[in-house]
Design a protein around this motif. Structure first.
Motif, PDB file in Angstrom:
ATOM      1  N   GLN A   9       0.799  -1.218   0.000  1.00  0.00           N
ATOM      2  CA  GLN A   9       0.000   0.000   0.000  1.00  0.00           C
ATOM      3  C   GLN A   9       0.835   1.273   0.000  1.00  0.00           C
ATOM      4  N   GLN A  10       1.841   1.365   0.877  1.00  0.00           N
ATOM      5  CA  GLN A  10       2.614   2.606   0.938  1.00  0.00           C
ATOM      6  C   GLN A  10       3.442   2.830  -0.326  1.00  0.00           C
ATOM      7  N   ASP A  11       3.930   1.764  -0.921  1.00  0.00           N
ATOM      8  CA  ASP A  11       4.673   1.911  -2.177  1.00  0.00           C
ATOM      9  C   ASP A  11       3.739   2.374  -3.293  1.00  0.00           C
ATOM     10  N   ILE A  12       2.490   1.924  -3.229  1.00  0.00           N
ATOM     11  CA  ILE A  12       1.510   2.355  -4.233  1.00  0.00           C
ATOM     12  C   ILE A  12       1.121   3.806  -4.007  1.00  0.00           C
ATOM     13  N   LEU A  13       0.837   4.172  -2.753  1.00  0.00           N
ATOM     14  CA  LEU A  13       0.440   5.550  -2.467  1.00  0.00           C
ATOM     15  C   LEU A  13       1.564   6.536  -2.757  1.00  0.00           C
ATOM     16  N   GLY A  14       2.815   6.080  -2.687  1.00  0.00           N
ATOM     17  CA  GLY A  14       3.940   6.957  -2.982  1.00  0.00           C
ATOM     18  C   GLY A  14       4.354   6.966  -4.434  1.00  0.00           C
ATOM     19  N   HIS A  15       3.626   6.252  -5.274  1.00  0.00           N
ATOM     20  CA  HIS A  15       3.962   6.207  -6.708  1.00  0.00           C
ATOM     21  C   HIS A  15       3.593   7.536  -7.368  1.00  0.00           C
ATOM     22  N   PRO A  16       4.436   8.064  -8.232  1.00  0.00           N
ATOM     23  CA  PRO A  16       4.154   9.389  -8.831  1.00  0.00           C
ATOM     24  C   PRO A  16       2.932   9.429  -9.739  1.00  0.00           C
ATOM     25  N   LEU A  19      -4.935   4.049   9.902  1.00  0.00           N
ATOM     26  CA  LEU A  19      -3.600   3.950   9.319  1.00  0.00           C
ATOM     27  C   LEU A  19      -3.626   4.301   7.837  1.00  0.00           C
ATOM     28  N   SER A  20      -4.676   3.907   7.144  1.00  0.00           N
ATOM     29  CA  SER A  20      -4.794   4.264   5.723  1.00  0.00           C
ATOM     30  C   SER A  20      -4.920   5.773   5.548  1.00  0.00           C
ATOM     31  N   MET A  21      -5.645   6.429   6.448  1.00  0.00           N
ATOM     32  CA  MET A  21      -5.780   7.882   6.355  1.00  0.00           C
ATOM     33  C   MET A  21      -4.449   8.567   6.648  1.00  0.00           C
ATOM     34  N   PHE A  22      -3.684   8.037   7.604  1.00  0.00           N
ATOM     35  CA  PHE A  22      -2.353   8.591   7.856  1.00  0.00           C
ATOM     36  C   PHE A  22      -1.472   8.442   6.630  1.00  0.00           C
ATOM     37  N   GLU A  23      -1.505   7.273   6.013  1.00  0.00           N
ATOM     38  CA  GLU A  23      -0.644   7.006   4.854  1.00  0.00           C
ATOM     39  C   GLU A  23      -1.011   7.885   3.662  1.00  0.00           C
ATOM     40  N   THR A  24      -2.312   8.101   3.469  1.00  0.00           N
ATOM     41  CA  THR A  24      -2.718   8.908   2.323  1.00  0.00           C
ATOM     42  C   THR A  24      -2.292  10.363   2.488  1.00  0.00           C
ATOM     43  N   VAL A  25      -2.282  10.857   3.740  1.00  0.00           N
ATOM     44  CA  VAL A  25      -1.794  12.211   3.993  1.00  0.00           C
ATOM     45  C   VAL A  25      -0.273  12.249   3.851  1.00  0.00           C
ATOM     46  N   TYR A  26       0.408  11.284   4.416  1.00  0.00           N
ATOM     47  CA  TYR A  26       1.871  11.242   4.345  1.00  0.00           C
ATOM     48  C   TYR A  26       2.357  11.268   2.903  1.00  0.00           C
ATOM     49  N   HIS A  27       1.689  10.501   2.031  1.00  0.00           N
ATOM     50  CA  HIS A  27       2.113  10.425   0.628  1.00  0.00           C
ATOM     51  C   HIS A  27       1.398  11.441  -0.258  1.00  0.00           C
ATOM     52  N   GLY A  28       0.479  12.227   0.312  1.00  0.00           N
ATOM     53  CA  GLY A  28      -0.132  13.308  -0.441  1.00  0.00           C
ATOM     54  C   GLY A  28      -1.099  12.858  -1.518  1.00  0.00           C
ATOM     55  N   VAL A  29      -2.025  11.949  -1.166  1.00  0.00           N
ATOM     56  CA  VAL A  29      -2.984  11.420  -2.151  1.00  0.00           C
ATOM     57  C   VAL A  29      -4.394  11.732  -1.669  1.00  0.00           C
ATOM     58  N   PRO A  30      -5.227  12.415  -2.459  1.00  0.00           N
ATOM     59  CA  PRO A  30      -6.619  12.662  -2.069  1.00  0.00           C
ATOM     60  C   PRO A  30      -7.410  11.359  -2.057  1.00  0.00           C
ATOM     61  N   VAL A  31      -8.512  11.348  -1.307  1.00  0.00           N
ATOM     62  CA  VAL A  31      -9.144  10.063  -1.005  1.00  0.00           C
ATOM     63  C   VAL A  31     -10.658  10.140  -1.099  1.00  0.00           C
ATOM     64  N   VAL A  32     -11.254   9.036  -1.531  1.00  0.00           N
ATOM     65  CA  VAL A  32     -12.703   8.812  -1.461  1.00  0.00           C
ATOM     66  C   VAL A  32     -12.929   7.773  -0.378  1.00  0.00           C
ATOM     67  N   THR A  33     -13.719   8.109   0.640  1.00  0.00           N
ATOM     68  CA  THR A  33     -13.933   7.194   1.766  1.00  0.00           C
ATOM     69  C   THR A  33     -15.346   6.639   1.759  1.00  0.00           C
ATOM     70  N   MET A  34     -15.442   5.367   2.164  1.00  0.00           N
ATOM     71  CA  MET A  34     -16.738   4.701   2.340  1.00  0.00           C
ATOM     72  C   MET A  34     -16.701   4.013   3.701  1.00  0.00           C
TER      73      MET A  34
END
Length: 607
Positions: free
Chosen positions: A420-427, A439-454
């Motif tokens: 997951q983190q390698d994917i979220l950090g992909h350019p 943890l997923s929300m932390f990772e998405t902020v750390y790697h700077g990826v906007p998110v759709v949550t359900m």
């Protein structure tokens, strides 16, 4: 004379530096009773870091170690110590329990120390490297078979179906049932019992999960050592309150509710009721339901659970102002959100090849470790497939337990597990579609990826509400989900720049710290070991009742005084007013001497 004193002072300081540091080479016991693997991840990260600093760590959880985590060639000293400990603890583990540990022996795998790899590349101010003056320690994972089996059976639920049908998994009866059954199955397991009764076991520190610490703190009493928490569920603040920390209900959303700190009056009423009632109920539940189980396992001399919980030495809080809320903490609390976050590594070739075939980037979809996507209904699966097909030529990576490709469009690739983190950090990533786990929300902020949550259950709603308030997420309700809503939300996240701008801003704040969260956690862990606890950091409020802690008794006293004063004033008016009225009436009935007019005086003169 001054020269002699300076010399003596220098010698005394030098002698202090030669004394052994009690925090070096310590033995640490970590225990989490969490029912999802996300509870284990922060413990594992801290445990690995401690081994790199020469400490020996034993970790107990419901999740056996993965084969991928086991080093091919552990050091001779580490492997020897582990074999000795395994033989002592598991010499009679039944053969049929071997699959619980992920290997053929039925024994817990050993994660040996690995060479230090700096984890601070992703933060703005890298800390100094750790000391290398002592040998690396060891990390032993123990997964009691009975406890593992209980968690697997209890969590084999269709969370997606229940959410769609209107059921909320944070219901009180199920939460209490899990707390009771997890305590009973963990402490009643033969492996755990042998571990507790082993006279050769000794530790310097116990680290418990702040979500379920009631049945763990008995270890601290057993070994006569301090204990601390990793508060894995960041919005679950009960243990912060139990330690005497301030928890302002007006701006602290209850972890299972879709509230933010900007609540309406009705929401604040519900929020305060939930906090107050759960705190009160947990005290009663620990006394009536768990105390007997704990004393049976650890011994009849174990103190009252609630009294033990008040004496926590330190709390590693899984939060940060950039991703949770700004909060007033006691000195015994340090925020360690993103303790597991790290810069992305190159993806495996098959994933990289799939992504490179889509020049417009890709979307990542995962419902985490607790939500089994394979249990979703055919209609819901068809909804996702149709929405993802409409995204073409944008690619979609989908973490899904069912890896069959029947009916999947060409732009979708599924896998049981994805880095997951390698994917979220992909350019080339454009958006993250997820359940809203912490943890997923932390990772998405750390790697700077906007998110759709359900959101599905537990703290997902509060996590998603915070992310949406901060402007980098769109929250969808599964009960109202349609193909158009999902497709439209992903389109907005990808093409409206404010979502990306907001998450990059949050990412910058999260990364701008004087040291990494992991280094901060290691420092405070060793601090507690060095000082044998931290009573100087504890607040006397921990011994107060809720009424005392929030000044309700004082306010009630002032209210009572005000009421007494008003009552006295009312009584005085009640008794004096009739007297005053009577006097007025009497004065009206008494005749008064008439004053003669000028005409009357003139007539008198004439006569």
């Amino acid at each position: 004379m001054r020269t002699i004193l300076n010399l003596l002072l220098t010698l005394s300081m030098a002698s202090l530096t030669l004394l052994p540091d009690p925090s070096q080479g310590a033995r640490v016991l970590m225990v989490t009773l969490g029912g999802t693997k996300s509870h284990k991840i922060p413990f594992l990260e801290l445990g690995r870091a401690l081994t790199r600093r020469g400490h020996s760590v034993t970790m107990m959880s419901a999740f056996p170690p993965d084969e991928a985590q086991i080093p091919a060639q552990p050091s001779a000293s580490t492997a020897g110590e582990a074999r000795e400990r395994r033989h002592r603890l598991y010499s009679s583990v039944p053969a049929h329990d071997s699959d619980v540990y992920g290997n053929a022996t039925g024994l817990p795998a050993v994660i040996a120390a690995v060479p230090w790899v700096p984890k601070s590349e992703g933060f703005l101010k890298p800390p100094p490297p750790p000391s290398t003056d002592h040998a690396a320690g060891s990390l032993v994972e123990i997964a009691p078979p009975g406890f593992v089996q209980f968690v697997r059976e209890f969590t084999d639920w269709d969370l997606l179906g229940r959410r769609i049908n209107g059921w909320h998994m944070a219901q009180l009866p199920e939460a209490l049932q899990y707390a009771y059954e997890s305590c009973r199955s963990f402490l009643g397991d033969p492996v755990t019992r042998r571990f507790i009764r082993d006279p050769n076991q000794s530790f310097d520190l116990v680290i418990a999960d702040g979500a379920f610490p009631d049945c763990i703190v008995g270890f601290a009493h057993r070994y006569r050592v301090p204990f601390m928490y990793i508060n894995t569920v960041g919005f679950h603040v009960t243990m912060l309150a139990r330690s005497g920390g301030p928890v302002p209900y007006a701006v602290t959303p209850f972890f299972s509710q879709p509230y933010t700190e900007e609540m309406t009056f009705p929401q604040r009423v519900v929020n305060t009721f939930l906090h107050f009632s759960i705190n009160t109920m947990q005290v009663a539940f620990a006394d009536m339901a768990l105390q007997g189980i704990v004393r049976e396992a650890y011994g009849s001399d174990v103190p009252n659970i609630v009294e033990q919980l008040k004496n926590v030495s330190f709390i590693l809080q899984n939060g940060h102002a950039s991703v949770s809320y700004a909060r007033p903490y006691l000195p015994l609390v340090a925020e360690v959100a993103c303790i597991h976050c790290k810069p992305a590594k190159p993806l495996p070739k098959d994933l990289e090849d799939f992504i490179s075939q889509g020049p417009e980037g890709f979307v990542y979809f995962s419902m985490g470790s607790s939500v089994k996507a394979a249990n979703m209904s055919p209609s819901l699966k068809a909804l996702f497939v149709e929405a993802f097909a409409r995204l073409a030529p944008i690619r979609v990576l989908w973490k899904w337990e069912d890896v069959s490709t029947d009916g999947l469009p060409a732009n979708v690739k599924v896998s049981r597990w994805l880095p997951q983190q390698d994917i979220l950090g992909h350019p080339k990533i454009r958006a993250f579609v997820t359940h809203g786990g912490l943890l997923s929300m932390f990772e998405t902020v750390y790697h700077g990826v906007p998110v759709v949550t359900m959101p599905v259950f537990c703290d997902h709603d509060s996590n998603a509400a915070k992310a949406e308030m901060d402007g980098y997420a769109i929250k969808l309700e599964l009960r109202e989900l349609t193909t158009d809503k999902l497709f439209g939300a992903i389109q907005r996240i990808m093409f409206e720049p404010e979502f990306r701008d907001n998450v990059l801003h949050r990412s910058l704040i999260l990364r701008d710290q004087p040291e990494t969260p992991l280094d901060r956690a290691v420092y405070w862990t060793e601090y507690i070991i060095r000082h044998g606890g931290a009573s100087h950091l504890q607040s006397p409020v921990r011994n107060f009742s809720i009424m005392q802690a929030y000044g309700v008794d004082v306010m009630a006293f002032f209210l009572l005084i005000s009421m007494v004063f008003l009552a006295a004033l009312s009584a005085a008016v009640w008794f004096t007013l009739p007297i005053l009225i009577a006097k007025l009436r009497i004065s009206k009935r008494v005749p008064t001497t008439a004053v003669p007019s000028v005409r009357q005086l003139a007539k008198r003169k004439v006569h």
